[in-house]
Design an enzyme around this catalytic site. Structure first.
Site, short mmCIF file in Angstrom:
data_model
loop_
_atom_site.label_atom_id
_atom_site.label_comp_id
_atom_site.label_asym_id
_atom_site.label_seq_id
_atom_site.Cartn_x
_atom_site.Cartn_y
_atom_site.Cartn_z
N LYS A 44 25.81 -20.81 29.14
CA LYS A 44 25.07 -20.49 27.92
C LYS A 44 24.04 -19.39 28.19
O LYS A 44 23.52 -19.24 29.31
CB LYS A 44 24.38 -21.74 27.37
N ARG B 184 30.68 -30.62 29.46
CA ARG B 184 31.68 -29.68 28.93
C ARG B 184 31.56 -28.38 29.73
O ARG B 184 30.51 -27.74 29.72
CB ARG B 184 31.42 -29.44 27.44
#
Length: 359
Positions: free
Chosen positions: A303, A338
């Site tokens: 991210k 994830r």
């Protein structure tokens, strides 16, 4: 201080023999009935628009709550039961240890792997590599929800994901469909998916109904705003508490629709309508989410938050930061990570489990 304004944040988290000794000695409490336990508690409350925290040893929590009155004692008792309660099997997987979910985006524009899996055969092949490397769930997405991403027609999203979902399910792989659209959810479940992973927490038209009717396991994620605008100017009174309250509300909606709590996992939505400070606050308070009584997913792989607090690295150079965040999630008792880099994440998880058990 009103009982309904109070949250409990597990702190002083230990594992292995330390956890067992703490629980047996009355100095700690299990975290989601797993291998970790917390030995102290952050009592968090809102008052006049401000959030406050006080730290108590776990052994003193009950006496404090009783001294605050019957309402507080009952409220704290419910929180403690949810924090420590056993998490039933989810999507056919036991929640007694952390697991990995591999990411397969069948899109041209996802922030990290856009275009890599556009051909169904390529996506399927990459998914098989991930399962061989240790992923126990494959999350298949056909629409990018990165900041600024544009919506994809439902028919196109279905065209992208269905061949991949169908083939992976045929091979006995546990498949999650990453979508916010009810028709895509239904088509994927009919093709063999077991999990609906929705960045809008089933807020879309018909989504709750599809999840209820199909019996799917569900992941509810927090997102402030929409992908096109969510990073423009996100604001919170207190990011961890606001995320908790939102997910609590969505859980109530699900239960009212017949989706039992044991079918639901929650995701705080790192990077979705949050700046670097918000993300850091949420990551630093992850154990709070166990108060919802559900398994917790952490999705922070590659991210932009990692680059924002580092040296602005591109997505494919954020592995070290990703593993650091994963370690925080494991220490906080998250049941599912994830990930893009399954091989590295699996190795890190194996080391964490061995060291955690030996503490």
């Amino acid at each position: 201080m009103r009982a309904e304004d109070v949250y409990l944040l597990p702190t002083g988290i230990v594992g292995g023999e330390q956890a067992a000794a703490a629980v047996i000695g009355g100095q700690g409490w299990p975290l989601a009935d797993g291998t970790l336990a917390f030995t102290s508690v952050g009592v968090v409350w809102r008052e006049d628009g401000t959030s406050w925290i006080a730290i108590l040893p776990f052994a003193e929590l009950s006496n404090w709550a009783e001294n605050e009155g019957d309402d507080m004692a009952r409220h704290v008792g419910r929180w403690v039961r949810r924090l420590g309660g056993k998490r039933p099997d989810w999507a056919g997987l036991s929640m007694d240890r952390p697991r990995l979910m591999g990411i397969v985006n069948v899109t041209p524009d996802s922030f990290s792997d856009g275009g890599l899996n556009l051909a169904a055969e390529t996506a399927i092949g990459n998914a098989l590599i991930m399962t061989a490397a240790g992923a126990e769930i494959i999350d298949v997405g056909g629409e990018s929800t990165r900041p600024g991403a544009q919506a994809v027609p439902v028919e196109e999203e279905i065209r992208r994901v269905l061949p991949v979902v169908r083939e992976l399910a045929r091979r006995g792989i546990t498949v999650s469909i990453d979508t916010r659209h009810a028709p895509v959810m239904r088509a994927a479940m009919e093709a063999g998916a077991k999990i609906i992973n929705d960045v809008t927490a089933l807020e879309g038209e018909g989504a709750v109904e599809v999840a209820a009717q199909t019996g799917a396991a569900v992941i509810l994620m927090h997102m402030q705003g929409q992908p096109q605008t969510m990073q423009t100017n996100p604001r919170y009174d207190c990011a961890p508490l606001d995320v908790f309250d939102y997910l609590s509300g969505r859980l109530a909606v699900c239960e009212a629709a017949g989706i039992e709590r044991h079918r639901v996992m929650v995701d705080p939505g790192i990077g979705f309508g949050k700046n670097a400070s918000h993300n850091a606050q949420i990551l630093g308070s992850l154990p709070l989410l166990h108060g919802l009584g559900c398994p917790v997913l952490l999705a922070a792989s590659r991210k932009s938050f990692i680059a924002h607090v580092s040296h602005d690295e591109p997505a494919d150079q954020r592995l070290a930061g990703t593993l650091a965040v994963h370690h925080m999630g494991l220490d906080a008792g998250c049941q599912l990570l994830r990930v893009h880099d399954v091989t590295h994440a699996h190795q890190a998880l194996a080391v964490w489990r061995a060291v955690s058990a030996a503490r």
